[in-house]
Write a protein that holds these residues in place. Structure first.
Motif, PDB file in Angstrom:
ATOM      1  N   LEU A 201       0.895  -1.203  -0.108  1.00  0.00           N
ATOM      2  CA  LEU A 201      -0.076   0.012   0.023  1.00  0.00           C
ATOM      3  C   LEU A 201       0.913   1.329  -0.046  1.00  0.00           C
ATOM      4  CD1 LEU A 201      -2.790  -0.793   2.631  1.00  0.00           C
ATOM      5  CD2 LEU A 201      -2.918  -1.241   0.119  1.00  0.00           C
ATOM      6  N   HIS A 202       1.898   1.238   0.736  1.00  0.00           N
ATOM      7  CA  HIS A 202       2.868   2.256   0.660  1.00  0.00           C
ATOM      8  C   HIS A 202       3.372   2.541  -0.563  1.00  0.00           C
ATOM      9  CE1 HIS A 202       6.999   4.456   1.650  1.00  0.00           C
ATOM     10  NE2 HIS A 202       6.169   5.003   2.744  1.00  0.00           N
ATOM     11  N   ARG A 203       4.071   1.479  -0.954  1.00  0.00           N
ATOM     12  CA  ARG A 203       4.588   1.757  -2.558  1.00  0.00           C
ATOM     13  C   ARG A 203       3.633   2.021  -3.622  1.00  0.00           C
ATOM     14  NH1 ARG A 203       7.762  -2.889  -0.457  1.00  0.00           N
ATOM     15  NH2 ARG A 203       6.228  -4.278  -1.310  1.00  0.00           N
ATOM     16  N   HIS A 204       2.186   1.899  -3.292  1.00  0.00           N
ATOM     17  CA  HIS A 204       1.106   2.385  -4.208  1.00  0.00           C
ATOM     18  C   HIS A 204       0.852   3.776  -3.958  1.00  0.00           C
ATOM     19  CE1 HIS A 204       0.950  -1.812  -5.534  1.00  0.00           C
ATOM     20  NE2 HIS A 204       0.419  -1.384  -6.749  1.00  0.00           N
ATOM     21  N   GLY A 205       1.474   4.527  -3.005  1.00  0.00           N
ATOM     22  CA  GLY A 205       1.264   5.857  -2.963  1.00  0.00           C
ATOM     23  C   GLY A 205       0.154   6.114  -1.626  1.00  0.00           C
ATOM     24  N   ILE A 206      -0.473   5.044  -0.915  1.00  0.00           N
ATOM     25  CA  ILE A 206      -1.330   5.283  -0.027  1.00  0.00           C
ATOM     26  C   ILE A 206      -0.720   5.510   1.255  1.00  0.00           C
ATOM     27  CG2 ILE A 206      -3.186   3.912   1.310  1.00  0.00           C
ATOM     28  CD1 ILE A 206      -4.039   2.482  -1.064  1.00  0.00           C
ATOM     29  N   GLY A 207      -1.004   6.615   1.877  1.00  0.00           N
ATOM     30  CA  GLY A 207      -0.230   7.066   3.390  1.00  0.00           C
ATOM     31  C   GLY A 207      -0.731   5.904   4.486  1.00  0.00           C
ATOM     32  N   VAL A 208       0.347   5.624   4.989  1.00  0.00           N
ATOM     33  CA  VAL A 208       0.111   4.615   6.017  1.00  0.00           C
ATOM     34  C   VAL A 208       0.381   5.040   7.499  1.00  0.00           C
ATOM     35  CG1 VAL A 208       0.424   2.171   6.930  1.00  0.00           C
ATOM     36  CG2 VAL A 208       0.220   2.705   4.571  1.00  0.00           C
ATOM     37  N   GLY A 209      -0.359   5.307   8.322  1.00  0.00           N
ATOM     38  CA  GLY A 209       0.138   5.540   9.665  1.00  0.00           C
ATOM     39  C   GLY A 209      -0.359   4.760  10.854  1.00  0.00           C
ATOM     40  N   ILE A 210       0.372   4.526  12.008  1.00  0.00           N
ATOM     41  CA  ILE A 210      -0.179   3.404  13.083  1.00  0.00           C
ATOM     42  C   ILE A 210      -0.213   4.089  14.328  1.00  0.00           C
ATOM     43  CG2 ILE A 210       0.466   1.361  14.262  1.00  0.00           C
ATOM     44  CD1 ILE A 210       1.843   0.314  11.688  1.00  0.00           C
ATOM     45  N   GLY A 235       4.272   6.812   9.188  1.00  0.00           N
ATOM     46  CA  GLY A 235       4.028   7.543  10.636  1.00  0.00           C
ATOM     47  C   GLY A 235       3.780   6.465  11.545  1.00  0.00           C
ATOM     48  N   PHE A 236       4.422   7.013  12.686  1.00  0.00           N
ATOM     49  CA  PHE A 236       4.197   5.651  14.099  1.00  0.00           C
ATOM     50  C   PHE A 236       3.727   6.547  15.230  1.00  0.00           C
ATOM     51  CE2 PHE A 236       4.843   2.792  17.660  1.00  0.00           C
ATOM     52  CZ  PHE A 236       4.225   2.081  16.969  1.00  0.00           C
ATOM     53  N   LEU A 237       2.647   6.518  15.588  1.00  0.00           N
ATOM     54  CA  LEU A 237       2.298   7.370  17.175  1.00  0.00           C
ATOM     55  C   LEU A 237       2.246   6.510  18.146  1.00  0.00           C
ATOM     56  CD1 LEU A 237       2.025  10.298  18.282  1.00  0.00           C
ATOM     57  CD2 LEU A 237      -0.108  10.114  17.331  1.00  0.00           C
ATOM     58  N   THR A 238       3.029   6.627  19.215  1.00  0.00           N
ATOM     59  CA  THR A 238       2.937   5.974  20.429  1.00  0.00           C
ATOM     60  C   THR A 238       1.934   6.895  21.484  1.00  0.00           C
ATOM     61  OG1 THR A 238       4.897   4.723  19.999  1.00  0.00           O
ATOM     62  CG2 THR A 238       3.907   4.378  22.390  1.00  0.00           C
ATOM     63  N   VAL A 239       0.848   6.151  21.901  1.00  0.00           N
ATOM     64  CA  VAL A 239      -0.068   7.050  23.054  1.00  0.00           C
ATOM     65  C   VAL A 239      -0.102   6.259  24.290  1.00  0.00           C
ATOM     66  CG1 VAL A 239      -1.054   8.488  21.041  1.00  0.00           C
ATOM     67  CG2 VAL A 239      -1.970   5.892  21.801  1.00  0.00           C
ATOM     68  N   LYS A 240      -0.572   6.938  25.296  1.00  0.00           N
ATOM     69  CA  LYS A 240      -0.952   6.208  26.596  1.00  0.00           C
ATOM     70  C   LYS A 240      -2.303   5.567  26.282  1.00  0.00           C
ATOM     71  CE  LYS A 240       1.212   9.616  29.669  1.00  0.00           C
ATOM     72  NZ  LYS A 240       0.878  10.665  30.732  1.00  0.00           N
ATOM     73  N   GLY A 241      -2.548   4.513  27.222  1.00  0.00           N
ATOM     74  CA  GLY A 241      -3.694   3.930  27.054  1.00  0.00           C
ATOM     75  C   GLY A 241      -3.546   2.286  26.445  1.00  0.00           C
ATOM     76  N   GLY A 242      -4.888   1.540  26.321  1.00  0.00           N
ATOM     77  CA  GLY A 242      -4.838   0.299  26.148  1.00  0.00           C
ATOM     78  C   GLY A 242      -5.299   0.144  24.734  1.00  0.00           C
ATOM     79  N   HIS A 243      -5.950  -0.976  24.350  1.00  0.00           N
ATOM     80  CA  HIS A 243      -6.463  -1.202  23.279  1.00  0.00           C
ATOM     81  C   HIS A 243      -7.780  -0.465  22.789  1.00  0.00           C
ATOM     82  CE1 HIS A 243      -6.769  -3.986  19.604  1.00  0.00           C
ATOM     83  NE2 HIS A 243      -8.229  -4.195  19.939  1.00  0.00           N
ATOM     84  N   ASP A 244      -8.711  -0.160  23.510  1.00  0.00           N
ATOM     85  CA  ASP A 244      -9.907   0.305  23.150  1.00  0.00           C
ATOM     86  C   ASP A 244     -10.026   1.783  23.198  1.00  0.00           C
ATOM     87  OD1 ASP A 244     -10.869  -2.394  22.107  1.00  0.00           O
ATOM     88  OD2 ASP A 244     -11.330  -2.810  24.127  1.00  0.00           O
ATOM     89  N   GLU A 245      -9.210   2.572  23.431  1.00  0.00           N
ATOM     90  CA  GLU A 245      -9.192   3.808  23.853  1.00  0.00           C
ATOM     91  C   GLU A 245      -9.757   4.797  22.768  1.00  0.00           C
ATOM     92  OE1 GLU A 245      -8.033   5.483  26.467  1.00  0.00           O
ATOM     93  OE2 GLU A 245      -7.305   3.384  27.284  1.00  0.00           O
ATOM     94  N   LEU A 246      -9.825   4.229  21.510  1.00  0.00           N
ATOM     95  CA  LEU A 246     -10.531   5.025  20.306  1.00  0.00           C
ATOM     96  C   LEU A 246     -12.054   4.975  20.334  1.00  0.00           C
ATOM     97  CD1 LEU A 246     -10.201   6.037  17.306  1.00  0.00           C
ATOM     98  CD2 LEU A 246     -10.795   3.914  16.574  1.00  0.00           C
ATOM     99  N   TYR A 247     -12.676   4.313  21.462  1.00  0.00           N
ATOM    100  CA  TYR A 247     -14.055   4.543  21.656  1.00  0.00           C
ATOM    101  C   TYR A 247     -14.250   4.794  23.092  1.00  0.00           C
ATOM    102  CZ  TYR A 247     -14.407  -0.330  22.846  1.00  0.00           C
ATOM    103  OH  TYR A 247     -14.169  -1.910  23.321  1.00  0.00           O
ATOM    104  N   THR A 248     -13.206   4.284  24.212  1.00  0.00           N
ATOM    105  CA  THR A 248     -13.580   4.916  25.535  1.00  0.00           C
ATOM    106  C   THR A 248     -12.943   6.078  25.806  1.00  0.00           C
ATOM    107  OG1 THR A 248     -11.281   3.631  26.252  1.00  0.00           O
ATOM    108  CG2 THR A 248     -13.450   2.170  26.207  1.00  0.00           C
ATOM    109  N   ASN A 249     -12.028   6.763  25.117  1.00  0.00           N
ATOM    110  CA  ASN A 249     -11.531   7.933  25.473  1.00  0.00           C
ATOM    111  C   ASN A 249     -11.204   8.483  24.173  1.00  0.00           C
ATOM    112  OD1 ASN A 249     -10.155   9.963  26.887  1.00  0.00           O
ATOM    113  ND2 ASN A 249      -8.242   8.963  26.942  1.00  0.00           N
ATOM    114  N   PRO A 250     -12.126   9.066  23.318  1.00  0.00           N
ATOM    115  CA  PRO A 250     -12.159   9.622  21.975  1.00  0.00           C
ATOM    116  C   PRO A 250     -11.892  10.943  22.130  1.00  0.00           C
ATOM    117  CG  PRO A 250     -14.559   9.222  22.441  1.00  0.00           C
ATOM    118  CD  PRO A 250     -13.768   8.517  23.710  1.00  0.00           C
ATOM    119  N   GLU A 251     -12.150  11.760  23.180  1.00  0.00           N
ATOM    120  CA  GLU A 251     -11.603  13.072  23.390  1.00  0.00           C
ATOM    121  C   GLU A 251     -10.153  13.528  23.301  1.00  0.00           C
ATOM    122  OE1 GLU A 251     -15.244  12.478  25.485  1.00  0.00           O
ATOM    123  OE2 GLU A 251     -13.536  11.401  25.594  1.00  0.00           O
ATOM    124  N   GLU A 252      -9.454  12.251  23.578  1.00  0.00           N
ATOM    125  CA  GLU A 252      -8.073  12.219  23.385  1.00  0.00           C
ATOM    126  C   GLU A 252      -7.366  11.534  22.231  1.00  0.00           C
ATOM    127  OE1 GLU A 252      -6.017  13.811  25.600  1.00  0.00           O
ATOM    128  OE2 GLU A 252      -7.595  14.181  27.034  1.00  0.00           O
TER     129      GLU A 252
END
Length: 270
Positions: A201-210, A235-252
């Protein structure tokens, strides 16, 4: 087939490219209700969908070569994602893929790369190499028990408790719609390895971040970091929290996702 979906369109948008939020195992847009709202408040059109648990949904046009290359349950979900974009007339989208969705989004983007611009994988499955179903089930159970203890002890915030309860209800409801399929989906997660797909995907020009939480016990940070040494990403971003923060802590978490999408777009334009 019919696709149950959510499409939120703010009056003012900062980009014409919408964001597709792809839910993980057992999740629905109801689980991500607050997440979708907060993303739309950041002036982005945002979509999500409920994956069908019907017996024969989604694979009518799959040839044997695709079924040999990709896990059947993940291919089914990839078709649903592409079908949603087609039905909505969306020629290109950004994606936030949570957990298991990291697998089916990678497949969908591999099958229809022209439809995808940037993808942010949040706590993604498929990056820890080949796993085993018993080991994955054990980690998932430990994570669920930990959340349950936090809810009973009151150490979680009230809004987090409400979101965890809502997620538990939706996951249970989805599981019992088709228990066999739910188990097959979990087994597909344990067997999937998306590292080479991300490179393609990266080689095909799709931006990939984690984005990955340091306390993620389902897909441990150490294993993900080891996988990143073999992957081509933007891009790779390390953040505080566990696996489900995307819906348990969406404000952050949503500001972090939004910022990474902007970074991927800036890199593309540069």
């Amino acid at each position: 087939e019919e696709i149950e979906a959510v499409d939120i369109r703010p009056e003012k948008v900062k980009t014409e490219i919408p964001v597709l939020l792809a839910p993980g195992w057992g999740s629905t847009p109801e689980v991500f209700k607050d997440t979708l709202r907060i993303m739309s408040e950041r002036e982005r059109r945002v979509l999500s969908l409920t994956h069908s648990q019907e017996r024969n949904s989604g694979l009518a046009t799959a040839g044997p070569e695709l079924l040999k290359k990709y896990p059947e349950e993940e291919l089914r979900k990839a078709f649903a994602l592409i079908g949603l974009l087609w039905a909505k007339g969306i020629k290109k989208t950004d994606v936030i893929a949570h957990s298991e969705a990291g697998i089916n989004v990678a497949i969908a983007a591999s099958l229809a790369p022209e439809r995808f611009r940037n993808i942010v994988f949040v706590g993604p499955a498929g990056l820890v190499g080949k796993d085993s179903f018993p080991a994955l089930f054990k980690r998932f159970t430990v994570d669920a028990i930990r959340d349950g203890v936090r809810m009973m002890l009151g150490t979680a915030k009230p809004e987090e408790i409400a979101r965890l309860a809502r997620a538990g209800k939706e996951t249970t409801r989805t599981f019992f719609k088709n228990p066999l399929r739910s188990i097959r989906q979990a087994m597909a997660i344990s067997k999937s390895d998306t590292r080479e797909m991300l490179n393609d995907l990266h080689r095909h020009g799709i931006g990939v971040g984690i984005i990955h939480g340091v306390d993620d016990t389902i897909f441990p940070m150490r294993k993900v970091q080891e996988a990143m040494q073999q992957s081509e990403i933007d891009g790779f971003l390390t953040v505080k929290g566990g696996h489900d923060e995307l819906y348990t802590n969406p404000e952050e978490f949503i500001p972090a996702c939004d910022k990474l999408l902007e970074m991927l777009e800036a890199k593309r334009n540069k």
